[in-house]
Design a protein around this motif. Structure first.
Motif, short mmCIF file in Angstrom:
data_model
loop_
_atom_site.label_atom_id
_atom_site.label_comp_id
_atom_site.label_asym_id
_atom_site.label_seq_id
_atom_site.Cartn_x
_atom_site.Cartn_y
_atom_site.Cartn_z
N LEU A 34 -18.84 -11.50 79.57
CA LEU A 34 -20.00 -12.03 80.29
C LEU A 34 -21.24 -12.08 79.40
N SER A 35 -22.18 -12.92 79.79
CA SER A 35 -23.43 -13.06 79.06
C SER A 35 -24.36 -11.90 79.40
N ASP A 38 -24.67 -9.56 82.65
CA ASP A 38 -23.42 -9.87 83.34
C ASP A 38 -23.54 -11.15 84.15
N CYS A 40 -22.99 -15.01 83.17
CA CYS A 40 -22.01 -16.09 83.15
C CYS A 40 -20.85 -15.77 82.21
N ILE A 41 -19.76 -16.50 82.37
CA ILE A 41 -18.60 -16.35 81.50
C ILE A 41 -18.91 -17.02 80.17
N TYR A 58 -20.68 -15.43 87.03
CA TYR A 58 -19.68 -14.43 87.36
C TYR A 58 -19.70 -14.05 88.83
N GLU A 62 -16.26 -13.62 90.94
CA GLU A 62 -15.86 -12.22 90.76
C GLU A 62 -14.66 -11.85 91.61
N ALA A 72 -13.05 -8.28 83.53
CA ALA A 72 -14.33 -8.72 82.97
C ALA A 72 -14.98 -7.60 82.17
N SER A 74 -18.75 -6.62 79.96
CA SER A 74 -20.10 -6.96 79.54
C SER A 74 -20.10 -7.20 78.03
#
Length: 424
Positions: A34-35, A38, A40-41, A58, A62, A72, A74
């Motif tokens: 994730l960006s 947390d 975006c993908i 996300y 989720e 997922a 971080s």
């Protein structure tokens, strides 16, 4: 004249692969990274790609990902940066020359190596990087950097058939690949450029290679012209031994929570300024201006909006964290307005100059010689004992506004207190 030969070595799903290196139990588990906060993908393992698109928020997917067994993480930039350095060190020891292009890919100069040994060298590169770092890679070999990038794309796309290595020095193999690849997959051809090329009936990499180079230059740019020439096999792009110094340095982060008071925003700005100064000194530059900006969230229609920046002139070109931080904080105090919920701050260092590459004004103040020694001690202590060991007093160790990283993995390679433990 010896024919030029380049290779592009690119790590497969790099962020996800880094997470798997120290977690063998995840080898068959789909992974996304994730960006900041947390959000975006931003990275997906190959087996996670069927379930989620790149850039998907996300919070919207989720529950679906959890249902599908997708795990997922971080963003752990300390881990990714260190693993990247290890990968590049391994590659550098096996090739004559190397250009690190990004955190997960590098161009290698292979000119002079007999053609019959190139594919074997590519497989050696993959095997050694995997053995010594645990990171899987793909290798593309060709006569130009653009073709090497395309060959690498083929090595990843058809990994089972190619074994992760594709050599297209042979003209027949090169032309076959050019005909099979969409023009949008060519290095440097973005979405809007693809639309323009489609309007000219240029649909594949082969079509672009056959297009008139001067027409492409006059209609678009010299960059597109060089791309077409490179696809034909004419090398236009050289290997860069060292990346040129950046002309601007930015440090920008979203806050983990919305901030309404000046004090925590001041802490954040001071923290970002200190990080930007580290980058400034790492490339041997000094800075004459600093821009600080803050903004609220921009997508909630119910929240009042605020986005503004302030440029501060420094007394002389400097890399002194103390002076740059003070200027940034002064700029923030001029910007700040009560009544807004701020979500992000940014520090931008401008008017960068390399030491010794500019003439001082005889009557203007200059950075004291002692400053360079002080900053050198600061950086050496932090390099040895970890970032933040020595820091300005206005930079907190554990801020309440820090980015949300609820699924952060351990910093297995950069922190002594997070090393893996083997139990007998």
């Amino acid at each position: 004249m010896t024919e030029r030969v380049f290779a592009l070595v690119d790590c497969n799903s790099f962020y996800a692969s880094c997470e798997r290196v120290f977690r063998p139990d995840l080898q068959r588990t789909p992974i996304v990274v994730l960006s900041n906060n947390d959000g975006c993908i931003i990275a997906r393992s190959a087996d996670a790609k069927p379930f989620v698109k790149m850039g998907e928020p996300y919070h919207l997917v989720e529950d679906f990902l959890r249902e599908k067994g997708v795990l997922a993480f971080s963003s752990n930039y300390a881990l990714y940066g260190d693993m990247s350095q290890r990968v590049m060190t391994v590659i550098e020891g096996l090739v004559p020359a190397l250009e690190v292009y990004s955190i997960d890919e590098a161009f290698a100069e292979l000119t002079g190596i007999p053609p019959g040994q190139l594919e074997a060298l590519g497989r050696t590169l993959r095997a050694q990087v995997l053995k010594l770092t645990g990171i899987p890679t793909g290798v593309g070999i060709a006569g130009t950097k653009t073709l090497a990038k395309l060959a690498n794309h083929a090595a990843k796309r058809w990994q089972r058939q190619t074994g992760g290595v594709v050599d297209i020095l042979d003209p027949e193999r090169r032309d076959k690949l050019l005909r099979a690849v969409e023009v949008s997959e060519v290095w440097g051809i973005g979405r809007r450029m693809t639309e323009h090329l489609h309007a000219m009936k240029i649909k594949t990499a082969w079509d672009l290679a056959q297009a008139d180079a001067w027409t492409l230059r006059s209609k678009f740019s010299v960059v597109v012209e060089k791309t077409a020439r490179e696809l034909r096999g004419t090398s236009c792009l050289e290997l860069e031994d060292a990346a040129p110094p950046k002309q601007e340095i930015c440090c920008s982060r979203m806050f983990g929570i919305r901030l309404k008071e000046l004090a925590p925003i001041r802490e954040a700005v001071a923290t970002y300024a200190a990080r930007a100064c580290e980058k400034l000194r790492a490339q041997g530059s000094t800075c004459k201006r600093v821009r600080v900006s803050i903004r609220t969230g921009m997508f909630n229609p119910k929240e009042p909006k605020f986005a503004r920046g302030q440029v501060m002139e420094l007394p002389y070109p400097t890399d002194d964290t103390r002076i740059i931080t003070k200027a940034a904080v002064d700029g923030l105090e001029a910007l700040y307005q009560h009544g807004f919920a701020f979500s992000k701050a940014e520090i931008l260092l401008l008017d960068l100059r390399q030491r010794g590459e500019y003439t001082d004004d005889l009557f203007a103040p200059v950075q004291p010689a002692a400053t360079q020694k002080v900053m050198g001690v600061l950086d050496s202590i932090n390099a040895r004992w970890g970032r933040g060991t020595l820091r300005p007093g206005c930079v907190p160790a554990s801020p309440v506004w820090a980015m949300k990283q609820e699924m952060l993995s351990q910093s297995y390679t950069t922190r002594l207190d997070q090393l893996m433990r083997v139990q007998s």
